[in-house]
Each structure stands twice: as structure tokens, then as C-alpha cells.
Motif scaffolding. Structure first.
Motif, PDB file in Angstrom:
ATOM      1  N   PHE A  11     -18.947  53.752  -1.599  1.00  0.00           N
ATOM      2  CA  PHE A  11     -19.098  53.731  -0.144  1.00  0.00           C
ATOM      3  C   PHE A  11     -17.792  54.140   0.542  1.00  0.00           C
ATOM      4  O   PHE A  11     -16.841  54.564  -0.111  1.00  0.00           O
ATOM      5  CB  PHE A  11     -19.513  52.330   0.315  1.00  0.00           C
ATOM      6  N   ALA A  12     -17.750  53.982   1.870  1.00  0.00           N
ATOM      7  CA  ALA A  12     -16.562  54.341   2.650  1.00  0.00           C
ATOM      8  C   ALA A  12     -15.366  53.475   2.241  1.00  0.00           C
ATOM      9  O   ALA A  12     -15.494  52.265   2.051  1.00  0.00           O
ATOM     10  CB  ALA A  12     -16.849  54.166   4.142  1.00  0.00           C
ATOM     11  N   ASN A  13     -14.210  54.118   2.106  1.00  0.00           N
ATOM     12  CA  ASN A  13     -12.985  53.420   1.705  1.00  0.00           C
ATOM     13  C   ASN A  13     -11.994  53.341   2.856  1.00  0.00           C
ATOM     14  O   ASN A  13     -11.918  54.242   3.685  1.00  0.00           O
ATOM     15  CB  ASN A  13     -12.317  54.148   0.530  1.00  0.00           C
ATOM     16  N   ASP A  37     -35.199  55.567  -0.908  1.00  0.00           N
ATOM     17  CA  ASP A  37     -34.434  56.479  -0.059  1.00  0.00           C
ATOM     18  C   ASP A  37     -33.190  55.835   0.553  1.00  0.00           C
ATOM     19  O   ASP A  37     -32.353  56.544   1.108  1.00  0.00           O
ATOM     20  CB  ASP A  37     -35.312  57.007   1.076  1.00  0.00           C
ATOM     21  N   ALA A  38     -33.079  54.526   0.488  1.00  0.00           N
ATOM     22  CA  ALA A  38     -32.016  53.817   1.202  1.00  0.00           C
ATOM     23  C   ALA A  38     -30.629  54.302   0.785  1.00  0.00           C
ATOM     24  O   ALA A  38     -29.837  54.751   1.628  1.00  0.00           O
ATOM     25  CB  ALA A  38     -32.146  52.316   0.979  1.00  0.00           C
ATOM     26  N   LEU A  39     -30.316  54.233  -0.492  1.00  0.00           N
ATOM     27  CA  LEU A  39     -28.981  54.623  -0.934  1.00  0.00           C
ATOM     28  C   LEU A  39     -28.712  56.119  -0.779  1.00  0.00           C
ATOM     29  O   LEU A  39     -27.609  56.502  -0.344  1.00  0.00           O
ATOM     30  CB  LEU A  39     -28.752  54.186  -2.386  1.00  0.00           C
ATOM     31  N   PRO A  40     -29.664  57.023  -1.085  1.00  0.00           N
ATOM     32  CA  PRO A  40     -29.405  58.443  -0.812  1.00  0.00           C
ATOM     33  C   PRO A  40     -29.090  58.737   0.648  1.00  0.00           C
ATOM     34  O   PRO A  40     -28.211  59.562   0.951  1.00  0.00           O
ATOM     35  CB  PRO A  40     -30.708  59.128  -1.251  1.00  0.00           C
ATOM     36  N   VAL A  41     -29.776  58.047   1.584  1.00  0.00           N
ATOM     37  CA  VAL A  41     -29.497  58.239   3.009  1.00  0.00           C
ATOM     38  C   VAL A  41     -28.106  57.701   3.353  1.00  0.00           C
ATOM     39  O   VAL A  41     -27.335  58.328   4.100  1.00  0.00           O
ATOM     40  CB  VAL A  41     -30.578  57.551   3.869  1.00  0.00           C
ATOM     41  N   ILE A  42     -27.757  56.527   2.803  1.00  0.00           N
ATOM     42  CA  ILE A  42     -26.428  55.952   3.038  1.00  0.00           C
ATOM     43  C   ILE A  42     -25.346  56.879   2.502  1.00  0.00           C
ATOM     44  O   ILE A  42     -24.352  57.167   3.186  1.00  0.00           O
ATOM     45  CB  ILE A  42     -26.321  54.560   2.382  1.00  0.00           C
ATOM     46  N   PHE A  43     -25.534  57.382   1.292  1.00  0.00           N
ATOM     47  CA  PHE A  43     -24.532  58.252   0.676  1.00  0.00           C
ATOM     48  C   PHE A  43     -24.380  59.559   1.451  1.00  0.00           C
ATOM     49  O   PHE A  43     -23.268  60.070   1.620  1.00  0.00           O
ATOM     50  CB  PHE A  43     -24.891  58.537  -0.781  1.00  0.00           C
ATOM     51  N   GLY A  44     -25.482  60.118   1.941  1.00  0.00           N
ATOM     52  CA  GLY A  44     -25.400  61.333   2.746  1.00  0.00           C
ATOM     53  C   GLY A  44     -24.611  61.108   4.022  1.00  0.00           C
ATOM     54  O   GLY A  44     -23.770  61.944   4.410  1.00  0.00           O
ATOM     55  N   ALA A  45     -24.858  59.968   4.677  1.00  0.00           N
ATOM     56  CA  ALA A  45     -24.133  59.652   5.910  1.00  0.00           C
ATOM     57  C   ALA A  45     -22.647  59.424   5.639  1.00  0.00           C
ATOM     58  O   ALA A  45     -21.784  59.851   6.423  1.00  0.00           O
ATOM     59  CB  ALA A  45     -24.747  58.413   6.559  1.00  0.00           C
ATOM     60  N   VAL A  46     -22.319  58.778   4.518  1.00  0.00           N
ATOM     61  CA  VAL A  46     -20.915  58.524   4.167  1.00  0.00           C
ATOM     62  C   VAL A  46     -20.184  59.837   3.892  1.00  0.00           C
ATOM     63  O   VAL A  46     -19.030  60.018   4.300  1.00  0.00           O
ATOM     64  CB  VAL A  46     -20.826  57.581   2.950  1.00  0.00           C
TER      65      VAL A  46
END
Length: 488
Positions: free
Chosen positions: A306-308, A110-119
Motif C-alpha cells: 500500500f501507500a508508504n 475487485d477490492a484489492l485490484p481497485v485499491i492497488f490501481g488507485a495507489v
């Protein structure tokens, strides 16, 4: 006069196109300067989220691909998106610590899906507030911009020093005589090339220095070809490769804070770059640049990025080479996209050893600091409290660099801002400029002055910064550097 183009009809150097070979080599030089900064965040975040070496390599390719898209949005732009300056975008380091924390709090799946959703959410919100955030340009007179530009360069120098030692402080050869020697040799090669070459070859001295340093590093034994042999020819960053985005409130709040930090740094970078290329960044330019930043951030998770935000090291490259064409950087963006689609090509760029990159980085990042000092020269430091403003802002901005653990007892959420010397120094400079040069100034008739004309802040306080006249196309100072915009 007949046969002579009027000044108004001449293209500004920012909008000029170069011959194809010059365009490609100059764009490649930008990619070489920022490559390590793009792949470093996924190299850290990937293992923290439980990814294998192969999956981490995929994440690195995705970061290159999305950095290319974001760079094209900035340089070419459309509608009201893009600063249309030679502005390089890539993965922001400001988000690394929060993303690692999110990765540890979530399960491996779940780590990357949660990160991507927040980004995604942070990017969308940033896009919506960009028109309002850009109005802060009036609070960036020369005393503030010069301080921030100087801090950008000084903050980047430790990165070059770390690369010069090998980049990994856990490696047995970190700081070895071989690594430092290669960095010093590359540093000297770049200086000699800049001093002896002329014309186009002088402009690509950094690229030539990196090539020479890499070739010398082969017999020394610090150039590794394993990544090249293991890389595949084609590799498209499959959309949502790690799963559909998930939306967690705590993660979203954390990444929104990161987005605000990125927007603050990008604003400072655009002001710095605008002065260097002779096209001062007004409110409209900054609004377009922030929209490109945030739109690129919102789109990145679609391709596993990720965020740019802006890459300040490339500002130093523009300052040193004096190649101001935004189409050169757009070519660099295309190269980044190709690298993201072709792992073999990306591996060729990665052959440059970090000590070699560090030696060249000292020159690049030092050029940014020098540009900041040049800007401060226009801020009437001998009058008013400007020297005090610079002293306090630089002092606070240097804390995360000189004492990295200074804030370690404070809440972790605050560290997103406090661990960035650029952000803290920028905020201190803005607040002190308002306090000393705007609020409480008494005029001869007993009224309150809007600013101190001596330091160039009065016009900025009235919101006139965005309508200031631009210097003539191609204007340069005695040293050949772009002329600074006149103080208001």
C-alpha cells in the motif's frame, strides 16, 4: 595542522558507517520499533476486503517487503530520489479508512485490484508534484516545525497507550492488570537500561528492553508462539497476486487526497529528523524524500503493498539513541525485506507482545514530543504572536486525539485530513504564521515586512531556509543531543 582532518573532510554522522554488529543490532531495533505499525494496516484492510487469515498474512509479508524497499530508497537513494537521512518508511495509516471504504464498496474479488490501481496513480501523481510541494519548506520556520514535531509525538502516544492495554479493545483482557503491568515493567526496564548502561549498549537499550520484556512475558502467558509454528520458511510476494490493478475514479481521488496528507506529514517528519541529526532538511532534501515516498508508493502495489510514508516513531528512536547513521536505517530496510521473504523470521519479531512494545513506545514517542519542545525554544516564544500560533495549532491538532468523534457529522472525504492531528495542526500553524508574521506587518517606513525577525521566519519567507549553514559535524548541546539549527 598536520595529521588532523579538516572539518570539511570529516564525515557527517548521518553518512558514517558503523561496525557490522552495531549496524545490525541498531537496524533491528528500528525494525522492532516499527513492526507493529507496518503489519497493522494490512491486518485491518485484509478482512475488510474479504481475505482469509492466510491471505491476510500474505498481505502482511508484502507490506514488510515493500516497506524495506521504500526505506532503502529514502536512506541510500539514487539520482534525485531519497532524503538520504535515517528515515524509515512503511505503510501509512492515513490510507486505512479510505481503503476499507473502497473494499466495502467493491466486491471481494475487485477490492484489492481497485485499491492497488488507485495507489499506483496516487504515487505517480505525487512523484510528479514533489518538486513543487517541496517548496513549502519556506513556510516551516521554528514556530511551525516545533509545533508539528510536538504534535507528532503527542499524536503517537495514544498508540503506545493502546498497545500497553493489549492493542485490541474487543479482547477480554484489554486493559487488564497483566497487560498494563507488563507495559509498566518494560517502561521501567528501558529507563533503567538507559540510565545505567554506557556506549553501544545504551544505544540499543530499547531493543534490550523489548527482549527482556518478551522473556518475562512468556511465563506471564501473553507471548504467543502460534504464528511461529504456522509460518512457512520462504514466501515471495508474487507480483499482482490478487489480480491486475483496476482504475476507479472515486478510489483514485480518495487515494490522491491520502497521498497529499502523507506528503504533508513526511515533510514535517523530515524537518524534525533534520534538526535531530544536525543536518537541517532543505528544499532539495525534502524533494528527494518526497520522491522516495511517492516512488515507493507507486511500486508497492506491484508486490501487493500500500501507500508508504515516514514512520515518526523511528524519529524518536534516533533522538533517544543518538545513532544518526542512515546506513543503520538502511540495514533495517534490508531486514524488512528479509522478513517479507521469510515469514518465519517475521514471526520471530511478532513474538514481542503489544504491551511490551507499548511500554517502550511511551519512551520513544515522548522523545519526539521533547524534540519539538526543544525546537520551540528557538522560536522566540516571548515575542510577537508565536505563543498564540502554537496554542491554536496544538489545540486544533489535539482534537482527533482527545475527541475522536468530534468531526463525525462532516463529509467522510474530509475526515482523511481532519482525523490526522498532525495534518490539521500543521495547516493551522502554517496559515497563522503567514497571517501573523508575514502578511500585514508594517515597517517603520510604512512598508510591509516579509516576516518577524524575532521568530526566525524572515529568512524562511525569502526562501533562504534551504541555504542556511549547517551545524558542524557531530555538534551537540549540553545534554548530548544534536544541536538545533540556528534560527534565521
Amino acid at each position: 595542522m598536520t595529521g588532523q582532518q579538516s572539518e570539511g573532510d570529516r564525515k557527517h554522522p548521518v553518512d558514517e558507517t558503523l561496525p557490522p554488529l552495531k549496524m545490525f543490532t541498531s537496524g533491528l531495533q528500528h525494525v522492532a520499533a516499527m513492526y507493529a505499525g507496518v503489519v497493522a494496516p494490512p491486518m485491518i484492510v485484509g478482512p475488510a476486503c474479504g481475505l482469509s487469515a492466510t491471505e491476510t498474512a500474505f498481505l502482511m509479508g508484502a507490506s514488510l517487503f515493500t516497506a524495506g524497499i521504500a526505506t532503502l530508497l529514502q536512506t541510500l537513494g539514487f539520482w534525485k530520489v531519497g532524503a538520504r537521512l535515517p528515515f524509515v518508511n512503511g505503510v501509512s495509516f492515513a490510507g486505512v479508512t479510505p481503503m476499507v471504504a473502497i473494499g466495502k464498496a467493491q466486491g471481494p474479488g475487485d477490492a484489492l485490484p481497485v485499491i492497488f490501481g488507485a495507489v499506483i496513480v496516487a504515487g505517480v501523481l505525487g512523484f510528479l508534484v514533489a518538486p513543487y510541494f517541496s517548496k513549502l519548506v519556506r513556510f516551516f520556520p521554528p514556530v511551525v516545525t516545533g509545533t508539528v514535531i510536538t504534535l507528532i509525538g503527542v499524536s503517537l502516544l495514544p498508540v503506545a497507550f493502546n498497545w500497553s492495554q493489549g492493542g485490541n479493545d474487543r479482547a477480554p483482557d484489554y486493559g487488564s492488570l497483566t497487560n498494563i503491568g507488563m507495559a509498566a515493567l518494560t517502561f521501567l526496564i528501558v529507563l533503567v537500561l538507559r540510565r545505567t548502561l554506557r556506549g553501544f549498549l545504551q544505544q540499543i537499550a530499547i531493543l534490550l528492553g523489548l527482549i527482556a520484556g518478551t522473556l518475562i512475558a512468556i511465563p506471564v502467558g501473553i507471548t504467543h508462539f502460534s504464528a511461529l509454528s504456522e509460518a512457512s520458511l520462504v514466501g515471495f510476494p508474487t507480483p499482482f497476486h490478487f489480480g491486475a490493478p483496476q482504475f476507479d475514479l472515486a478510489a483514485i481521488v480518495s487515494m490522491c487526497i491520502v497521498m497529499l496528507v502523507c506528503m504533508t506529514e513526511s515533510t514535517a517528519d523530515m524537518l524534525a529528523l533534520g534538526r535531530i541529526v544536525g543536518r537541517p532538511a532543505d528544499e532539495r532534501t525534502i524533494e528527494g524524500g518526497l520522491r522516495a515516498d511517492t516512488l515507493g508508493t507507486a511500486l508497492s502495489p506491484l508486490f501487493n503493498g500500500f501507500a508508504n510514508s515516514a514512520f515518526a516513531q523511528n524519529i524518536g528512536l534516533v533522538a533517544m539513541t543518538r545513532v544518526r547513521s542512515r546506513f543503520v536505517v538502511a540495514t533495517g530496510g534490508l531486514i524488512l525485506i528479509v522478513l517479507g521473504l521469510c515469514p518465519v523470521a517475521a514471526s520471530v519479531i511478532s513474538l514481542v507482545p503489544l504491551p511490551v512494545l507499548g511500554g517502550a513506545g511511551i519512551v520513544l514517542f515522548g522523545s519526539v514530543a521533547a524534540s519539538g519542545i526543544q525546537t520551540l525554544a528557538t522560536a522566540a516564544m516571548e515575542k510577537g504572536d508565536n505563543a498564540l500560533i502554537v496554542a491554536a495549532a496544538v489545540g486544533v491538532g489535539l482534537i482527533p486525539i482527545a475527541a475522536p468523534d468530534f468531526y463525525h457529522h462532516l463529509p467522510k472525504d474530509l475526515l482523511v485530513v481532519l482525523d490526522s492531528g498532525i495534518s490539521t495542526g500543521c495547516l493551522v500553524a502554517i496559515v497563522l504564521n503567514l497571517a501573523f508574521n508575514h502578511f500585514g506587518r508594517k515597517t517603520a517606513d510604512g512598508g510591509t515586512a516579509e516576516g518577524d525577525p524575532a521568530d526566525g521566519t524572515a529568512a524562511a519567507a525569502r526562501g533562504e531556509a534551504e541555504t542556511a549553514p549547517r551545524p558542524a559535524s557531530g555538534a551537540t548541546d549540553e545534554a548530548g543531543a544534536p544541536a538545533a539549527a540556528p534560527a534565521h
